[in-house]
Design a protein around this motif. Structure first.
Motif, PDB file in Angstrom:
ATOM      1  N   GLU A 158      21.257   6.976  16.919  1.00  0.00           N
ATOM      2  CA  GLU A 158      19.954   5.959  17.114  1.00  0.00           C
ATOM      3  C   GLU A 158      20.632   4.589  17.197  1.00  0.00           C
ATOM      4  N   ILE A 159      21.589   4.148  16.126  1.00  0.00           N
ATOM      5  CA  ILE A 159      22.028   2.749  16.202  1.00  0.00           C
ATOM      6  C   ILE A 159      23.014   2.569  17.528  1.00  0.00           C
ATOM      7  N   ASN A 160      23.882   3.398  17.920  1.00  0.00           N
ATOM      8  CA  ASN A 160      24.463   3.390  19.015  1.00  0.00           C
ATOM      9  C   ASN A 160      23.554   3.168  20.506  1.00  0.00           C
ATOM     10  N   ALA A 161      22.458   3.783  20.282  1.00  0.00           N
ATOM     11  CA  ALA A 161      21.597   3.746  21.414  1.00  0.00           C
ATOM     12  C   ALA A 161      20.858   2.472  21.618  1.00  0.00           C
ATOM     13  N   ILE A 162      20.610   1.621  20.346  1.00  0.00           N
ATOM     14  CA  ILE A 162      19.930   0.545  20.360  1.00  0.00           C
ATOM     15  C   ILE A 162      20.988  -0.456  20.714  1.00  0.00           C
ATOM     16  N   ARG A 163      22.231  -0.208  20.562  1.00  0.00           N
ATOM     17  CA  ARG A 163      23.346  -1.123  20.805  1.00  0.00           C
ATOM     18  C   ARG A 163      23.688  -1.419  22.133  1.00  0.00           C
ATOM     19  N   LYS A 164      23.403  -0.156  23.027  1.00  0.00           N
ATOM     20  CA  LYS A 164      23.662  -0.053  24.197  1.00  0.00           C
ATOM     21  C   LYS A 164      22.507  -0.519  25.117  1.00  0.00           C
ATOM     22  N   SER A 165      21.372  -0.506  24.703  1.00  0.00           N
ATOM     23  CA  SER A 165      20.032  -0.824  25.267  1.00  0.00           C
ATOM     24  C   SER A 165      19.908  -2.566  24.996  1.00  0.00           C
ATOM     25  N   HIS A 166      20.238  -3.044  24.082  1.00  0.00           N
ATOM     26  CA  HIS A 166      19.806  -4.249  23.594  1.00  0.00           C
ATOM     27  C   HIS A 166      20.863  -5.199  23.114  1.00  0.00           C
ATOM     28  N   PRO A 170      26.615  -8.636   1.481  1.00  0.00           N
ATOM     29  CA  PRO A 170      25.219  -9.017   2.002  1.00  0.00           C
ATOM     30  C   PRO A 170      24.585  -8.193   3.044  1.00  0.00           C
ATOM     31  N   PHE A 171      23.435  -7.738   3.144  1.00  0.00           N
ATOM     32  CA  PHE A 171      22.705  -7.051   4.440  1.00  0.00           C
ATOM     33  C   PHE A 171      21.324  -7.723   4.512  1.00  0.00           C
ATOM     34  N   PHE A 172      20.723  -7.492   5.538  1.00  0.00           N
ATOM     35  CA  PHE A 172      19.519  -7.404   5.759  1.00  0.00           C
ATOM     36  C   PHE A 172      18.739  -6.599   6.749  1.00  0.00           C
ATOM     37  N   TYR A 173      17.612  -6.369   6.767  1.00  0.00           N
ATOM     38  CA  TYR A 173      16.729  -5.386   7.549  1.00  0.00           C
ATOM     39  C   TYR A 173      16.349  -6.210   8.564  1.00  0.00           C
ATOM     40  N   VAL A 174      16.262  -5.577   9.845  1.00  0.00           N
ATOM     41  CA  VAL A 174      15.370  -6.316  10.852  1.00  0.00           C
ATOM     42  C   VAL A 174      14.816  -5.312  11.962  1.00  0.00           C
ATOM     43  N   TYR A 175      13.742  -5.766  12.304  1.00  0.00           N
ATOM     44  CA  TYR A 175      12.901  -4.739  13.145  1.00  0.00           C
ATOM     45  C   TYR A 175      13.273  -5.082  14.955  1.00  0.00           C
ATOM     46  N   GLN A 176      13.229  -3.590  15.299  1.00  0.00           N
ATOM     47  CA  GLN A 176      13.892  -3.584  16.737  1.00  0.00           C
ATOM     48  C   GLN A 176      13.117  -4.367  17.525  1.00  0.00           C
ATOM     49  N   CYS A 177      11.874  -4.715  17.336  1.00  0.00           N
ATOM     50  CA  CYS A 177      11.115  -5.716  18.301  1.00  0.00           C
ATOM     51  C   CYS A 177      11.665  -7.110  18.389  1.00  0.00           C
ATOM     52  N   PHE A 178      12.433  -7.386  17.472  1.00  0.00           N
ATOM     53  CA  PHE A 178      13.226  -8.805  17.715  1.00  0.00           C
ATOM     54  C   PHE A 178      14.034  -8.865  18.839  1.00  0.00           C
ATOM     55  N   ARG A 199       0.910  -1.312   0.065  1.00  0.00           N
ATOM     56  CA  ARG A 199      -0.171   0.024   0.102  1.00  0.00           C
ATOM     57  C   ARG A 199       0.866   1.257  -0.172  1.00  0.00           C
ATOM     58  N   SER A 200       0.387   2.187  -0.496  1.00  0.00           N
ATOM     59  CA  SER A 200       1.147   3.400  -0.720  1.00  0.00           C
ATOM     60  C   SER A 200       1.392   4.118   0.600  1.00  0.00           C
ATOM     61  N   ASP A 201       0.571   3.991   1.440  1.00  0.00           N
ATOM     62  CA  ASP A 201       0.705   4.470   2.787  1.00  0.00           C
ATOM     63  C   ASP A 201       2.088   3.745   3.603  1.00  0.00           C
ATOM     64  N   VAL A 202       2.365   2.896   3.268  1.00  0.00           N
ATOM     65  CA  VAL A 202       3.510   2.365   3.920  1.00  0.00           C
ATOM     66  C   VAL A 202       4.631   2.772   3.870  1.00  0.00           C
ATOM     67  N   GLY A 203       4.775   3.067   2.479  1.00  0.00           N
ATOM     68  CA  GLY A 203       6.095   3.736   1.906  1.00  0.00           C
ATOM     69  C   GLY A 203       6.221   5.078   2.566  1.00  0.00           C
ATOM     70  N   GLU A 204       5.384   5.754   3.530  1.00  0.00           N
ATOM     71  CA  GLU A 204       5.393   7.001   4.009  1.00  0.00           C
ATOM     72  C   GLU A 204       6.243   6.652   5.188  1.00  0.00           C
ATOM     73  N   PHE A 205       6.354   5.407   5.858  1.00  0.00           N
ATOM     74  CA  PHE A 205       7.164   5.361   7.090  1.00  0.00           C
ATOM     75  C   PHE A 205       8.716   5.248   6.756  1.00  0.00           C
ATOM     76  N   GLN A 206       9.450   5.809   7.611  1.00  0.00           N
ATOM     77  CA  GLN A 206      10.614   5.805   7.536  1.00  0.00           C
ATOM     78  C   GLN A 206      11.362   5.272   8.881  1.00  0.00           C
ATOM     79  N   SER A 207      12.464   4.543   8.714  1.00  0.00           N
ATOM     80  CA  SER A 207      13.300   3.999   9.926  1.00  0.00           C
ATOM     81  C   SER A 207      13.558   5.115  10.591  1.00  0.00           C
ATOM     82  N   VAL A 208      13.441   4.944  12.054  1.00  0.00           N
ATOM     83  CA  VAL A 208      13.808   5.803  13.301  1.00  0.00           C
ATOM     84  C   VAL A 208      15.426   5.777  13.456  1.00  0.00           C
TER      85      VAL A 208
END
Length: 121
Positions: free
Chosen positions: A42-50, A81-89, A27-36
């Protein structure tokens, strides 16, 4: 004081995102959401907290911010090679890389990832 009448919910599907062959199912509205996670802050913050990955694989994994035009459902170059992953994992499920055999089996079962363990795992 008068209340404005409630608008009816628009349950009609949104238009597909134009110009991305093979992604007409999105759906087109899905494309409106960007990664935080668009900066190393932000990357360093998640690395420190998880706990993202085990130290045994740290030399093979590099966390990077997403570009503003990247979307998790759109493929990209595979070199390197790369992959996307959601923070909830990591936050909600406690998943840590590398995946366990159970996690690989589950991801394969739900058709979410083609997951294979390294033979030495």
């Amino acid at each position: 004081m008068c209340k404005e009448p409630k608008k009816k919910a628009d349950n009609q599907p949104k238009e597909p995102i134009p110009g991305i062959p093979g992604y007409d199912w999105v759906r087109s509205d899905v494309g409106e959401f960007q990664s935080v996670f668009r900066s190393f802050m932000e990357i360093n913050a998640i690395r420190k907290s998880h706990r993202i990955y085990d130290s045994s694989v740290s030399k093979f994994i590099r966390l990077e911010p997403c570009r503003s035009d990247e979307r998790v459902y759109v493929g990209g170059p595979s070199d390197p090679p790369f992959f996307y992953v959601y923070q909830c994992f990591f936050r909600d499920l406690g998943v840590c890389l590398p995946f366990t055999q159970f996690e690989c089996d589950f991801l394969n079962f739900i058709n979410s990832a083609a997951c294979q363990l390294h033979p030495n795992s």
